[in-house]
Design a protein around this motif. Structure first.
Motif, PDB file in Angstrom:
ATOM      1  N   ARG A  74      29.965  52.374  53.688  1.00  0.00           N
ATOM      2  CA  ARG A  74      29.648  51.252  54.536  1.00  0.00           C
ATOM      3  C   ARG A  74      30.648  50.674  55.595  1.00  0.00           C
ATOM      4  O   ARG A  74      30.222  50.203  56.779  1.00  0.00           O
ATOM      5  CB  ARG A  74      29.154  49.992  53.710  1.00  0.00           C
ATOM      6  CG  ARG A  74      28.021  50.312  53.176  1.00  0.00           C
ATOM      7  CD  ARG A  74      27.070  48.985  52.775  1.00  0.00           C
ATOM      8  NE  ARG A  74      27.757  48.462  51.371  1.00  0.00           N
ATOM      9  CZ  ARG A  74      27.642  48.988  50.136  1.00  0.00           C
ATOM     10  NH1 ARG A  74      27.059  50.075  49.888  1.00  0.00           N
ATOM     11  NH2 ARG A  74      28.639  48.598  49.061  1.00  0.00           N
TER      12      ARG A  74
ATOM     13  N   THR B 145      36.019  37.691  50.857  1.00  0.00           N
ATOM     14  CA  THR B 145      35.504  38.781  51.756  1.00  0.00           C
ATOM     15  C   THR B 145      35.141  37.870  53.014  1.00  0.00           C
ATOM     16  O   THR B 145      35.020  38.396  54.173  1.00  0.00           O
ATOM     17  CB  THR B 145      34.460  39.591  51.208  1.00  0.00           C
ATOM     18  OG1 THR B 145      33.080  39.039  50.892  1.00  0.00           O
ATOM     19  CG2 THR B 145      34.896  40.532  50.143  1.00  0.00           C
TER      20      THR B 145
ATOM     21  N   LYS C 161      39.217  43.740  49.921  1.00  0.00           N
ATOM     22  CA  LYS C 161      38.422  42.604  49.505  1.00  0.00           C
ATOM     23  C   LYS C 161      36.872  43.087  49.078  1.00  0.00           C
ATOM     24  O   LYS C 161      36.429  42.417  48.111  1.00  0.00           O
ATOM     25  CB  LYS C 161      38.058  41.752  50.747  1.00  0.00           C
ATOM     26  CG  LYS C 161      39.360  40.723  51.306  1.00  0.00           C
ATOM     27  CD  LYS C 161      38.881  40.243  52.431  1.00  0.00           C
ATOM     28  CE  LYS C 161      40.104  39.347  52.787  1.00  0.00           C
ATOM     29  NZ  LYS C 161      39.993  38.300  54.170  1.00  0.00           N
ATOM     30  N   GLN C 162      36.491  44.008  49.797  1.00  0.00           N
ATOM     31  CA  GLN C 162      34.974  44.737  49.324  1.00  0.00           C
ATOM     32  C   GLN C 162      35.179  45.166  48.153  1.00  0.00           C
ATOM     33  O   GLN C 162      33.996  44.758  47.251  1.00  0.00           O
ATOM     34  CB  GLN C 162      34.325  45.386  50.376  1.00  0.00           C
ATOM     35  CG  GLN C 162      34.083  45.031  51.762  1.00  0.00           C
ATOM     36  CD  GLN C 162      33.075  44.060  51.523  1.00  0.00           C
ATOM     37  OE1 GLN C 162      32.261  44.054  50.794  1.00  0.00           O
ATOM     38  NE2 GLN C 162      33.122  42.941  52.646  1.00  0.00           N
TER      39      GLN C 162
ATOM     40  N   GLN D  20      32.705  36.154  34.118  1.00  0.00           N
ATOM     41  CA  GLN D  20      33.419  35.925  35.469  1.00  0.00           C
ATOM     42  C   GLN D  20      34.226  34.893  35.801  1.00  0.00           C
ATOM     43  O   GLN D  20      34.028  33.873  35.361  1.00  0.00           O
ATOM     44  CB  GLN D  20      32.301  35.945  36.394  1.00  0.00           C
ATOM     45  CG  GLN D  20      31.443  37.280  36.427  1.00  0.00           C
ATOM     46  CD  GLN D  20      32.152  38.306  37.286  1.00  0.00           C
ATOM     47  OE1 GLN D  20      32.174  38.196  38.419  1.00  0.00           O
ATOM     48  NE2 GLN D  20      32.244  39.546  36.628  1.00  0.00           N
TER      49      GLN D  20
ATOM     50  N   ARG E   5      35.154  42.717  45.205  1.00  0.00           N
ATOM     51  CA  ARG E   5      33.904  42.026  45.016  1.00  0.00           C
ATOM     52  C   ARG E   5      33.017  42.419  44.077  1.00  0.00           C
ATOM     53  O   ARG E   5      32.138  41.904  43.442  1.00  0.00           O
ATOM     54  CB  ARG E   5      33.105  42.004  46.499  1.00  0.00           C
ATOM     55  CG  ARG E   5      32.371  40.669  46.605  1.00  0.00           C
ATOM     56  CD  ARG E   5      32.087  40.694  48.231  1.00  0.00           C
ATOM     57  NE  ARG E   5      30.895  40.653  48.422  1.00  0.00           N
ATOM     58  CZ  ARG E   5      30.245  40.493  49.553  1.00  0.00           C
ATOM     59  NH1 ARG E   5      30.899  40.184  50.611  1.00  0.00           N
ATOM     60  NH2 ARG E   5      28.938  40.028  49.744  1.00  0.00           N
TER      61      ARG E   5
ATOM     62  N   PHE F 201      31.005  42.467  29.385  1.00  0.00           N
ATOM     63  CA  PHE F 201      31.905  42.331  30.398  1.00  0.00           C
ATOM     64  C   PHE F 201      32.785  40.955  30.165  1.00  0.00           C
ATOM     65  O   PHE F 201      32.487  40.178  29.386  1.00  0.00           O
ATOM     66  CB  PHE F 201      31.017  41.956  31.541  1.00  0.00           C
ATOM     67  CG  PHE F 201      30.650  43.264  32.259  1.00  0.00           C
ATOM     68  CD1 PHE F 201      31.211  43.595  33.327  1.00  0.00           C
ATOM     69  CD2 PHE F 201      29.281  43.858  31.765  1.00  0.00           C
ATOM     70  CE1 PHE F 201      30.412  44.862  33.927  1.00  0.00           C
ATOM     71  CE2 PHE F 201      28.767  44.878  32.178  1.00  0.00           C
ATOM     72  CZ  PHE F 201      29.539  45.417  33.352  1.00  0.00           C
TER      73      PHE F 201
ATOM     74  N   HIS G  18      25.093  42.675  41.898  1.00  0.00           N
ATOM     75  CA  HIS G  18      25.553  43.799  40.686  1.00  0.00           C
ATOM     76  C   HIS G  18      23.921  44.248  40.022  1.00  0.00           C
ATOM     77  O   HIS G  18      23.010  43.409  40.436  1.00  0.00           O
ATOM     78  CB  HIS G  18      26.225  43.198  39.536  1.00  0.00           C
ATOM     79  CG  HIS G  18      26.910  44.243  38.862  1.00  0.00           C
ATOM     80  ND1 HIS G  18      27.772  45.425  39.189  1.00  0.00           N
ATOM     81  CD2 HIS G  18      26.849  44.526  37.388  1.00  0.00           C
ATOM     82  CE1 HIS G  18      28.020  46.095  38.293  1.00  0.00           C
ATOM     83  NE2 HIS G  18      27.592  45.664  37.155  1.00  0.00           N
TER      84      HIS G  18
ATOM     85  N   VAL H  46      31.774  43.871  40.548  1.00  0.00           N
ATOM     86  CA  VAL H  46      32.002  43.227  39.105  1.00  0.00           C
ATOM     87  C   VAL H  46      32.585  44.460  38.365  1.00  0.00           C
ATOM     88  O   VAL H  46      33.374  43.892  37.475  1.00  0.00           O
ATOM     89  CB  VAL H  46      30.316  43.181  38.830  1.00  0.00           C
ATOM     90  CG1 VAL H  46      30.480  42.763  37.282  1.00  0.00           C
ATOM     91  CG2 VAL H  46      29.796  41.870  39.505  1.00  0.00           C
TER      92      VAL H  46
ATOM     93  N   ILE I 171      26.782  36.447  36.485  1.00  0.00           N
ATOM     94  CA  ILE I 171      27.176  36.965  37.808  1.00  0.00           C
ATOM     95  C   ILE I 171      26.318  36.340  38.805  1.00  0.00           C
ATOM     96  O   ILE I 171      26.776  36.214  39.830  1.00  0.00           O
ATOM     97  CB  ILE I 171      27.164  38.724  37.592  1.00  0.00           C
ATOM     98  CG1 ILE I 171      28.159  39.315  36.677  1.00  0.00           C
ATOM     99  CG2 ILE I 171      27.234  39.250  39.011  1.00  0.00           C
ATOM    100  CD1 ILE I 171      27.860  40.711  36.453  1.00  0.00           C
TER     101      ILE I 171
END
Ligand SMILES: Cc1ncc(C[n+]2csc(CCOP(=O)(O)OP(=O)(O)O)c2C)c(N)n1
Ligand SMILES: [Mg+2]
Lengths: 558, 163
Positions: free
Chosen positions: B30, A306, B67-68, A181, B71, A178, A126, B73, A146
């Motif tokens: 991408r 992922t 999924k991407q 997380q 990821r 934010f 990020h 934030v 993060i």
């Protein structure tokens, strides 16, 4: 009390536990450098911003803490890019601070303006542009959160010059910010899936654990070792997984994949159940995906959704922090002897030893083993990229967590020397040894000045084969030995250069390195040992492009 | 493989702040997927925007993109909206030149399709059509021979039918 943006930045970093920053100043970051000492954070001045990023990366990999680097706007920021990409590929928690032109000039092609957020978008977890000094403290805290949570990674904070100079009341914050997380939650669904995995694992006859870099990132060292011991489960590692677990018995079959050992690749090929922990099945690990572990049911545990099923179809998976999952798993896994499987592995090991197909990387490998013998057990090895990396990975027996640092994902030549500086400064109780090739060494040779200046006691071993050795080996096998553009020079006097930087140095031959190694190991401060290696000292076996993990080319590293 | 390609509607809630759209678009790019249409606007909460995207893609698309995106934030939630369980609408503005010949036909079309007249000049008008993709295209196809000069369409916005 009112503070400047720069002071708030550093105070917040300090409160978050940051004590060192690696960097290089410029006009737009001077406000930060100006008050660094007062906030108790130490700045280490490198000689190129790429090295600042690698040093922060090495610091983080050696300690598990967040590594921080800083560069000025424009060229300073772009020089960080390779280092940030390296950290991203290997999920290193890192903060990159970049100077930026004043907010009024943003987007005007001002002097030394680059859109560093845009440039680094695909290689950061990020990034933030701080536009209001009142957001500074919350942004820094959020960035730290993060960088370290879930699957860690580099976070970039872009800092316009006027925001660094602006004043604000430290704890006054613009509302919002934010949400925290969330760590991956281990709930009913996760427990159910894990139970299924354990059932398969307990039933399997020829299981193998595939250990990836995620184990280190979640600090699951003891949990993993306990699971291996309790279940009598042999394991292999990916390149990033090396140094996650040390078991003195024969359960460690070594590295798998393109540069893996014959034993590891063959046993994975024969196994009926593979449990991957913190591994993403990269192409370096699996080679031809369709032919990877054809007999095995594949299960996967990873914190990053992922990574699950990204490269390979897994039969069952759990998204979870690895440490949490392994703690659960430990209670459920059966104590099982697996005598047949262990005996089969031992027979394979003996056969390979007899045939000599897993050769020891020749004199270069022997040299690495000798270095390890004369260094303390807690020593951390840092590798570069090329043959030297494979020699080191195969020959250095990792005995402590984080005991080997290597840029596995991006394969960045020039990583090792600057990363070792960070590692040595972060892990104060550990010696640090670098193994690099001549090509990679030249890519960040300027850092010898940093090492000399701060007297950072790293031991550098440069394997000088006068070539881009790994490229040469590929040309030998797959381009009919046409060695185009892979020959470096043997005219350079590396030891004199080291001495010119104020670093004591010796030159030895790989066939007779003992004297030099003794000097390297007994030196108080930094030391550089040049080891002359034959240009045909390759690594075997290797797997040709487009072939599976068991279709290796054998040879001898002479 | 070709016949497995279908339209996928992805609806996501994201933080309403600078640079978020670039990150979201970057994910599609991408992975090699084209965005056929894209709608971005604030939700009831001014801190949150909804992005609705439409892509024609293979079955692997949803899983990979979800999924991407998750990821990132700034992404709060991602869902694929299916036809049966969601309402999907788009809107089109159609600019048409008016002359003596097409005037009667045009008036009939406006009445027949229930188009809203947004602006009417002597020789040019702008009509608004809203509906599902098929509706909007039917109107366009009907009007095309009458002298359509320009169009602007929104692409789909969509909401799940049950909350
Ligand atoms: C920055 C960078 N450029 C190019 C490469 C491609 N590459 C991989 S290994 C290698 C040769 C490395 O040579 P050297 O550092 O001398 O190590 P050796 O293989 O000889 O041990 C090259 C050029 C790379 N990995 N990184
Ligand atoms: Mg070399």
């Amino acid at each position: 009390m009112e503070k400047t943006g720069a002071e708030i930045l550093l105070n917040t970093l300090s409160k978050e536990g940051v004590s060192e920053i690696f960097g290089y100043p410029g006009a737009s970051t001077l406000a930060i450098h100006d008050c660094m000492n007062e906030t108790g954070i130490k700045h280490l001045l490198v000689r190129h911003e790429q090295a600042a990023a690698h040093a922060a990366d090495g610091y983080a990999r050696a300690t598990g803490k967040v590594g921080v680097c800083i560069a000025t706007s424009g060229p300073g920021a772009t020089n960080l890019v390779t280092g940030i990409a390296t950290a991203y590929m290997d999920s290193t928690p890192m903060i990159a601070l970049t100077g930026q032109v004043t907010t009024g000039l943003l987007g005007s092609d001002a002097f030394q303006e680059t859109d560093i957020i845009g440039i680094t978008m695909p290689i950061t977890k990020h990034s933030f542009l701080v536009q209001d000094v009142r957001d500074m403290a919350s942004t820094v805290r959020e960035a730290m959160n993060i960088a370290t949570s879930g699957r860690p990674g580099p976070v970039l904070i872009d800092l316009p010059r006027d925001v660094l100079a602006a004043r604000s009341n430290d704890d006054e914050e613009v509302a919002g910010g934010f949400p925290e997380q969330q760590e991956a939650h281990f709930g009913e669904e996760e427990r159910r899936r894990l139970k299924q995995i354990v059932r398969l694992l307990n039933e399997s006859e020829r299981p193998v654990l595939l250990v990836g870099g995620g184990v280190k990132l979640s600090r699951a060292f003891t949990e993993l070792a306990d699971v291996i011991q309790k279940g009598n489960i042999p394991f292999v590692t990916t390149m990033m997984g090396i140094g996650s677990v040390y078991t003195p018995n024969g359960f460690n079959l070594g590295l798998i994949g393109t540069h893996g050992t014959d034993l590891a690749n063959r046993i994975v090929h024969q196994s009926d159940f593979i449990l991957a922990v913190g591994a993403r099945f990269s192409d370096r690990t699996t080679s031809v995906i369709e032919e990877f572990a054809p007999l095995a049911t594949i299960a996967q545990i990873d914190v990053d959704p992922t990574s699950i099923g990204k490269n390979i179809k897994t039969d069952i998976s759990v998204v979870s922090d690895i440490r949490v999952a392994l703690q659960e798993l430990l209670g459920l896994v059966n104590e099982k002897k697996r005598e047949d499987w262990i005996a089969r592995i031992d027979r394979e090991r003996e056969r390979i030893a007899k045939e000599g197909s897993d050769d020891g990387c020749g004199p270069a490998g022997e040299c690495i083993r000798m270095v390890q013998e004369c260094m303390p057990e807690k020593t951390i090895a840092v590798t570069d990229v090329g043959l030297n990396q494979i020699w080191a990975i195969r020959s250095w027996k990792v005995k402590i967590p984080r005991g080997l640092i290597t840029p596995g994902g991006l394969g960045t030549m020039g990583f090792s020397v600057p990363a070792s500086m960070g590692a040595r400064i972060g892990a104060i109780d550990h010696e640090v040894v670098v193994f690099t090739g001549d090509g990679g060494f030249f890519m960040n040779i300027q850092e010898l000045a940093t090492i000399g200046f701060y007297n950072i006691p790293v031991k550098i071993v440069v394997f000088n084969n006068g070539n881009l050795g790994m490229i040469r080996q590929i040309q030998h096998h797959f381009y009919s030995s046409r060695y185009r553009d892979s020959r470096l020079s043997d005219l350079v006097n590396i030891t004199e250069i080291a001495k010119g930087f104020g670093i004591p140095s010796e030159k030895v031959s790989a066939d007779d390195p003992r004297k030099g190694i003794e000097k390297l190991c007994s030196s108080e401060g930094p030391f550089l040992l040049e080891v002359v290696v034959d240009e045909d000292n390759y690594v075997y076996p290797i797997i040709p492009p487009g072939k599976s993990n068991v279709e290796m080319i054998y040879g001898r590293s002479e | 493989m070709k016949n497995e390609v279908k339209e996928h509607v992805i609806s996501m809630l994201v933080n309403n702040r600078p640079g978020v759209l670039a990150r979201v678009a970057g994910v599609f790019g991408r992975l090699g997927y084209n965005i056929e249409s894209l709608c971005v606007a604030e939700t009831i909460s001014p801190k949150v925007s909804r992005i609705t995207s439409v892509s024609k893609a293979d079955p692997a698309f949803t899983e990979k993109v979800k999924k991407q995106l998750n990821r990132l934030v700034d992404v709060i939630s991602v869902a694929e909206l299916e036809d049966g369980t969601s309402a999907k609408r788009e809107m089109m503005l159609i600019g048409i030149t008016i002359d003596e010949k097409n005037r009667p036909e045009l008036s009939r079309a406006i009445a027949m399709f229930g188009c809203t007249v947004i602006s009417m000049q002597e020789s040019y008008c702008i009509l608004q059509v809203a509906g599902n993709k098929g509706d909007v295209e039917t109107v366009l196809n009907f009007l095309k021979p009458l002298g359509v000069k320009d169009i602007a369409r929104t692409g789909a916005v969509a909401l799940e039918s049950e909350s």
